[in-house]
Scaffold this active site. Structure first.
Site, PDB file in Angstrom:
ATOM      1  N   HIS A  16       0.869  -1.190   0.000  1.00  0.00           N
ATOM      2  CA  HIS A  16       0.000   0.000   0.000  1.00  0.00           C
ATOM      3  C   HIS A  16       0.897   1.228   0.000  1.00  0.00           C
ATOM      4  CE1 HIS A  16      -3.776   2.086   1.922  1.00  0.00           C
ATOM      5  NE2 HIS A  16      -3.083   2.931   1.167  1.00  0.00           N
ATOM      6  N   HIS A  18       1.303   4.825  -2.390  1.00  0.00           N
ATOM      7  CA  HIS A  18       0.941   5.699  -3.515  1.00  0.00           C
ATOM      8  C   HIS A  18       2.240   6.335  -3.999  1.00  0.00           C
ATOM      9  CE1 HIS A  18      -3.399   5.559  -2.441  1.00  0.00           C
ATOM     10  NE2 HIS A  18      -2.891   5.353  -1.241  1.00  0.00           N
ATOM     11  N   HIS A 196      -9.559   1.191  -1.338  1.00  0.00           N
ATOM     12  CA  HIS A 196      -9.511   1.822  -0.021  1.00  0.00           C
ATOM     13  C   HIS A 196     -10.933   1.765   0.544  1.00  0.00           C
ATOM     14  CE1 HIS A 196      -5.681   3.334  -1.331  1.00  0.00           C
ATOM     15  NE2 HIS A 196      -5.514   4.118  -0.288  1.00  0.00           N
ATOM     16  N   GLU A 199     -11.352   3.585   5.894  1.00  0.00           N
ATOM     17  CA  GLU A 199     -10.312   4.479   6.428  1.00  0.00           C
ATOM     18  C   GLU A 199     -11.041   5.568   7.225  1.00  0.00           C
ATOM     19  OE1 GLU A 199      -8.136   6.638   3.406  1.00  0.00           O
ATOM     20  OE2 GLU A 199      -6.497   7.187   4.778  1.00  0.00           O
ATOM     21  N   ASP A 277       1.837   3.972   2.944  1.00  0.00           N
ATOM     22  CA  ASP A 277       0.791   4.789   2.315  1.00  0.00           C
ATOM     23  C   ASP A 277       1.391   5.950   1.504  1.00  0.00           C
ATOM     24  OD1 ASP A 277      -1.790   5.432   1.616  1.00  0.00           O
ATOM     25  OD2 ASP A 277      -2.431   6.136   3.574  1.00  0.00           O
ATOM     26  N   ASP A 278       1.675   7.058   2.177  1.00  0.00           N
ATOM     27  CA  ASP A 278       2.252   8.248   1.527  1.00  0.00           C
ATOM     28  C   ASP A 278       3.429   8.725   2.386  1.00  0.00           C
ATOM     29  OD1 ASP A 278       0.058   8.879  -0.606  1.00  0.00           O
ATOM     30  OD2 ASP A 278      -1.038   8.582   1.265  1.00  0.00           O
TER      31      ASP A 278
END
Ligand code: ADE
Ligand code: ZN
Length: 340
Positions: A16, A18, A196, A199, A277-278
């Site tokens: 996961h 991005h 997603h 969340e 994630d980011d």
């Protein structure tokens, strides 16, 4: 070996991530200058200071602004190559990365430039860093299904480079069922499906992702824990949850890292694993995410080993690659038990 070192040096998968969320401010400035694009920030420090979010939408506004300096193939290559080098330093041996083509094509950037640069870097990652990878194309859920369908059509010449489709961006008010048709097309084309869900959105969105989109993996899934029947279903179907602790903290999905539900997920029999994630926006790559929950929740050796194993079990590697990666992890875990 202490447990932080165990997690740090273990071979692992990240599922996961991005790619646009791995855009470090230093590289953002460099590419902005190269492309003669003006950023609304004067310095790297000013950019980092803006990374203070109270929900998903506040983050997304800055995330789309950041990616707007990416224009040509080389930019996407540099972005992806920077992530792969950072992932290698965290002993990631397999990654499955998201990209948001609509965040680029809606600015006039050619689909071919984005996917070309990303996939060329992924191929180099295999050759030069030994990192295998899969590429997952996400649809932006705040846009319409018609726009997702147009993106699906645009992706057709590049399908051999795409392993799966996903769903991201603003969750509340944009239920998975809105995208049932485009996911049906991707399923028919033989792609892996993820979304997603849970969340910020309610457990109903997780049900919809499973039933209406037919996904086999849920990204985040925190709020699934509010629904016992949903947990039982995901546990019995071995549905992987790609969990992102520092993201959850930064986007106020949890108040304190000590409140993170990762242990509850494992205790409920869910196939949960750890991701960043980011990472450029949330303060750490995958190892920092392991460290945060190990320290805050005092995770046991056995829990950490389970999370590492789940990172491969939940992946879309083929069976023989998966078995090889799990054997590598097992060998590492065994020798780590005897190491100082
Ligand atoms: N796009 C990038 N990061 C995201 C996240 N954590 N949730 C939804 N969309 C995203
Ligand atoms: Zn995400």
């Amino acid at each position: 070996m202490n447990l932080i070192n165990l997690a740090t040096h273990a071979p692992k998968a990240e599922l996961h991530l991005h790619i646009e969320g791995s855009f470090e401010p230093e590289l953002m400035f460099e590419i902005a200058q190269r492309n003669q694009v003006k950023l609304p920030f004067a310095s790297v420090e000013e950019i980092r200071a803006a990374y203070d979010f109270s929900n998903l939408q506040e983050f997304l506004d800055i995330y789309y602004q950041g990616m707007s300096v990416l224009l040509v193939e080389r930019d996407f290559y540099d972005l992806t190559w920077a992530y792969l080098q950072r992932a290698a330093a965290d002993n990631v041996i397999h990654c499955e990365i998201f990209f948001d083509p609509q965040g680029h094509t809606e600015r006039g950037v050619a689909f071919a430039h984005a996917i070309g640069g990303i996939s060329r870097a992924l191929a180099d990652g295999q050759i030069r860093l030994g990192i295998s990878s899969k590429l997952i194309m996400c649809f932006l859920r705040h846009l319409s299904e018609e726009e997702a369908l147009a993106t699906w059509e645009e992706a057709q010449p590049f399908l051999s480079l795409i392993d799966g489709v996903g769903l991201d961006s603003s969750e509340l008010g944009h239920p998975p069922s809105k995208f049932a048709n485009v996911f049906a097309k991707a399923k028919q084309a033989g792609l892996h499906l993820v979304a997603h869900a849970g969340e910020e959105g309610p457990p109903e969105y997780v049900w919809e992702a499973l039933d209406d989109l037919q996904v086999t993996r849920i990204d985040h899934g925190n709020r699934a824990l509010e629904d016992e029947a949903l947990v039982a279903r995901m546990a019995s179907e071995n549905t992987c949850l790609t969990v992102c602790p520092l993201s959850n903290l930064k986007l106020c999905v949890i108040e304190r890292i000590e409140d993170h539900p990762i242990r509850d997920m494992l205790n409920a029999g869910l196939l949960a694993m750890i991701n960043s994630d980011d990472p450029s926006y949330f303060g750490g790559y995958v190892n920092a995410n392991y460290h945060a929950v190990i320290n805050a929740l005092d995770l046991t050796r056995s829990e950490i080993e389970t999370l590492l194993r789940n990172s491969f079990i939940g992946s879309f590697m083929d069976d023989s690659d998966k078995a090889e990666a799990l054997a590598k992890l097992d060998a590492y875990v065994t020798q780590a038990r005897f190491a100082k």
